[in-house]
Design a protein around this motif. Structure first.
Motif, mmCIF file in Angstrom:
data_model
loop_
_atom_site.group_PDB
_atom_site.id
_atom_site.type_symbol
_atom_site.label_atom_id
_atom_site.label_comp_id
_atom_site.label_asym_id
_atom_site.label_seq_id
_atom_site.Cartn_x
_atom_site.Cartn_y
_atom_site.Cartn_z
ATOM 1 N N ASP A 284 0.831 -1.206 0.000
ATOM 2 C CA ASP A 284 0.000 0.000 0.000
ATOM 3 C C ASP A 284 0.865 1.256 0.000
ATOM 4 N N ALA A 285 0.405 2.296 -0.651
ATOM 5 C CA ALA A 285 1.025 3.626 -0.610
ATOM 6 C C ALA A 285 2.536 3.574 -0.812
ATOM 7 N N PRO A 286 2.996 3.086 -1.969
ATOM 8 C CA PRO A 286 4.442 3.020 -2.203
ATOM 9 C C PRO A 286 5.102 4.387 -2.049
ATOM 10 N N GLY A 287 6.248 4.365 -1.358
ATOM 11 C CA GLY A 287 6.986 5.595 -1.098
ATOM 12 C C GLY A 287 6.556 6.329 0.147
ATOM 13 N N GLU A 288 5.510 5.848 0.834
ATOM 14 C CA GLU A 288 4.997 6.526 2.022
ATOM 15 C C GLU A 288 5.305 5.777 3.324
ATOM 16 N N ALA A 289 5.939 4.600 3.234
ATOM 17 C CA ALA A 289 6.269 3.813 4.425
ATOM 18 C C ALA A 289 7.686 3.277 4.311
ATOM 19 N N ASP A 290 8.298 3.028 5.452
ATOM 20 C CA ASP A 290 9.613 2.417 5.482
ATOM 21 C C ASP A 290 9.468 0.930 5.196
ATOM 22 N N LEU A 291 10.316 0.392 4.344
ATOM 23 C CA LEU A 291 10.333 -1.039 4.039
ATOM 24 C C LEU A 291 11.657 -1.624 4.490
#
Length: 380
Positions: A284-291
């Motif tokens: 979800d929401a690529p670029g908006e959470a740390d992976l």
């Protein structure tokens, strides 16, 4: 601080959807690399992710003792190397610069160390580079060179020479591939477009055809795993560990790697997303959470050894910090702390070393030139 989520919301999702439509599903590693490092919309490119207003907090932000002890570890390793001058003091993924600032402050008491050390920060985020510059302003004052830190996009860009490397929560953010055991062998897990999505692009996991060339990376003891088993592998992590090992073997040096992870290699999915200090869906929401994914310390050690270094550990963070003197450092700080400061100090150290906190999940791996013996924190 750049606002969280700077940039156009959903822009990276659209870009990734077009990429998948044009070239087919992405490997999990390519998905991670794009989500974290896209030049316009990548997670680390657009924000300072640390602290209460960000998505996560790291050990240097929890307690000053962490960076101080790592700085003194570097001094000890430098002395064991014969106190070479110059020596490259390198940090991979320096966050806000807090660890390096604490390390340099602790190292000031070592005669000659700051005069010999040049600071090199391996950082790709322009937002974090600016924050590091602010944090470290004046931190090298007193060294005869007076040199400010130098920034590099890759470890390979750091000049050759004797080296001391610190890497705290760096390897966990490097991309991983995921392989799934299927009747035909091992198939790579990929990210595809979800045809059920309406409006904004949505993504789902799928499997590429088996057998997959990456199957050769599954350790022999794990290749007969039951159907559905998942194995994560990171060529990117191995490449950095080999480069560290090569530099140590060629020019002398030492490295301390701290991260959450496991040894020996094993099965299981560890890829996770974190947003606002809470777990979030990975796709979800690529670029908006740390992976991030847990680090395979067995693989790091083997890669460094293959390049000529000697590896020690991994030990647990709690055990290594206790051996390095974190309890004694805490007592020294408490002696001049007020009640509120004392409570924060005790709480911070407990969080770093307690088994139920960070003490057991986080591991520490040391790398040195062969024949030098166990470094501080790793003696039997």
């Amino acid at each position: 601080m750049t606002p969280r989520g700077a940039g156009s919301p959903g822009a990276l999702a659209v870009r990734l959807a077009h990429r998948i439509e044009a070239g087919g599903p992405l490997s999990v590693a390519d998905w991670m690399a794009a989500c974290l490092g896209d030049r316009e919309h990548g997670y680390y490119v657009t924000r300072d992710p640390l602290g209460a207003a960000g998505d996560f907090t790291t050990a240097p932000e929890i307690s000053q003792t962490f960076g101080e002890l790592l700085g003194l570890w570097c001094v000890h390793a430098w002395t064991a190397m014969g106190a070479p001058a110059p020596v490259r003091l390198v940090e991979l993924g320096p966050g806000r610069g807090t660890l390096m600032k604490d390390a340099l402050r602790a190292a000031r008491g070592a005669p000659g160390f700051l005069a010999a050390a040049s600071v090199h920060l391996v950082e790709t985020s322009p937002v974090l580079r600016r924050r590091q510059a602010e944090t470290l302003a004046g931190a090298t004052t007193g060294a005869p060179t007076g040199a400010a830190p130098a920034w590099h996009g890759r470890l390979e860009d750091v000049p050759d020479g004797p080296v001391l490397v610190l890497a705290n929560e760096f390897f966990d953010a490097l991309p991983v591939h995921q392989l799934v055991r299927v009747p035909g062998g091992w198939a790579e897990r990929v990210v595809a477009l979800d045809p059920a999505g309406a409006g904004a692009p949505r993504f789902r996991f799928a499997l590429a055809p088996a057998p997959d060339p990456l199957a050769a990376r599954v350790p022999p003891l794990l290749r007969g795993a039951p159907a559905g088993s998942l194995f994560e592998t990171s060529p990117a992590c191995e490449a950095v560990a080999r480069e560290i090992g090569r530099r140590i073997a060629r020019n002398d040096g030492a490295a301390l790697i701290v991260d959450y992870g496991h040894a020996p290699s094993g099965l299981g999915e560890t890829l996770q997303a974190v947003r606002a200090h809470r777990p979030a869906p990975v796709l979800d929401a690529p670029g908006e959470a740390d992976l991030t994914a847990h680090v395979d310390f067995q693989v790091l050690a083997e890669a460094a050894r293959s390049a000529g270094a000697e590896a020690f550990g991994p030990g647990t963070q709690g055990d290594v910090l206790v051996r390095l003197g974190i309890r004694e450092r805490l007592q020294a700080l408490l002696a001049r702390a007020d009640a509120r400061q004392a409570a924060d100090l005790v709480s911070g150290v407990r969080r770093l070393i307690a088994d139920e906190e960070m003490g057991k999940l986080f591991k520490v791996l040391a790398l040195t030139r062969p024949g030098r013996g166990a470094p501080a924190g790793f003696a039997p």
